[in-house]
Design an enzyme around this catalytic site. Sequence first.
Site, PDB file in Angstrom:
ATOM      1  N   CYS A  90      40.818  57.536 -48.654  1.00 15.18           N
ATOM      2  CA  CYS A  90      40.099  57.911 -47.428  1.00 15.18           C
ATOM      3  C   CYS A  90      39.219  59.133 -47.699  1.00 15.18           C
ATOM      4  O   CYS A  90      39.421  59.841 -48.680  1.00 15.18           O
ATOM      5  CB  CYS A  90      41.074  58.284 -46.319  1.00 15.18           C
ATOM      6  SG  CYS A  90      42.149  56.952 -45.782  1.00 15.18           S
ATOM      7  N   HIS A 148      38.112  61.518 -40.281  1.00 12.66           N
ATOM      8  CA  HIS A 148      38.905  60.957 -41.393  1.00 12.66           C
ATOM      9  C   HIS A 148      38.644  59.444 -41.426  1.00 12.66           C
ATOM     10  O   HIS A 148      39.211  58.709 -40.618  1.00 12.66           O
ATOM     11  CB  HIS A 148      40.385  61.269 -41.117  1.00 12.66           C
ATOM     12  CG  HIS A 148      41.334  60.807 -42.189  1.00 12.66           C
ATOM     13  ND1 HIS A 148      42.417  61.556 -42.582  1.00 12.66           N
ATOM     14  CD2 HIS A 148      41.384  59.685 -42.941  1.00 12.66           C
ATOM     15  CE1 HIS A 148      43.094  60.904 -43.525  1.00 12.66           C
ATOM     16  NE2 HIS A 148      42.487  59.760 -43.751  1.00 12.66           N
ATOM     17  N   THR A 171      43.075  67.726 -41.941  1.00 14.60           N
ATOM     18  CA  THR A 171      43.495  66.338 -42.105  1.00 14.60           C
ATOM     19  C   THR A 171      44.288  66.233 -43.403  1.00 14.60           C
ATOM     20  O   THR A 171      43.913  66.797 -44.424  1.00 14.60           O
ATOM     21  CB  THR A 171      42.310  65.350 -41.999  1.00 14.60           C
ATOM     22  OG1 THR A 171      42.833  64.046 -41.790  1.00 14.60           O
ATOM     23  CG2 THR A 171      41.401  65.368 -43.212  1.00 14.60           C
TER      24      THR A 171
END
Lengths: 159, 209
Positions: A29, A46, A23
């Site tokens: 995040c 994620h 990711t």
Amino acid sequence: MDNKITIGIADMKLAKGNGMLVTYALGSCIGICLYDPLIKLGALVHVMLPLNMETGRKNPMKYADTGIRETLKKMESMGAVRSRITAKIAGGAKMFETSSESMGNIGQRNIESVHLNLKREGIRLLKEDVGGKVARTLLFDVASGLGCVRSYGRPELII
Amino acid sequence: MEIKNYDELNSLQLDTLREVGSIGTGNAATALSTMLGREVRITMPEVRIMEYNEAIEWIGGPEEITAGVLVKLRGQFNGIMLSVQQLDFVNLVLDHILERKIMEYSELMELENSLLIETGNILISTFIGALSDLAGLDIRLTVPAFTVDMQGAILAVPMAEYGGQSNYIMTIGGNFICNEKEVPCRLLLSPDVRSLNVLLRKLGVSDGQ
């Protein structure tokens, strides 16, 4: 790199046996790798925000609480055992140092929520690379259970 | 009728926002032109409403390093405005003012950083000034914040801020043309949904008639 599987924002993917879960550009995040080493089943989710308060809860993977819960459910349905599952996480940075307080620190709130929800679900957190001000790309090798964090202006880090 | 999500905007409202974008970007181009001492024109501005991952692809991929200037909007209109400065744009500014160019962002020093922050601040302030005049809204700006990092993470800042309300991000803006070369301006205005409704009402298109 073989078998690269890309996970977008508010997304989750699994791989069994081998494969590289990736990711990109985690800012505030958080990327959460959940792994059952015995059957080599890995998942990378994620998440973007700490708590799911949506009506209808259409996007469970966007939030730390529902994201972790749904991913564990999925892993268990594929044969993973809760007591064996471990976690590694990266992200939760503060990308901009802003003067206004109202924005809060979403990164920090995400870290706290991920910690809390892992604990609540009885998942051991093995390693983490969180906070600070840098964006991170997280790679997780399902065959070995090792994670790798790539950042701008910083050497690669194995977690 | 109030909209609850960006994807509910009708074509009249989108046209109106495009016009706002045109006026805002036009003013920003004039400011840039004054600063650089060169003619700067703009292309047809666009309004894009994109899902997160789509927006990151649109700007050129998540891991690409860029400079970002972020200003928050307060008052009668809440939102975030970003100036995403890709290498072409950085060099346009550095070349005209400091007479130097860079190959990589790691070459940026204190002076270059200050120049980029100030450039971003001028672009954003003139854009918002035009928006504020047009709609008769009182908008306050915070001090600009600056970072050089992966653009996916920079773009995720407004997404996370309004992520509880929407799965979409709205961007308004066109490209600059300077020295016959088109340079992406990447001025991104992300209003919260409530402020977007206020803006549409002030501009007389809230009911879509």
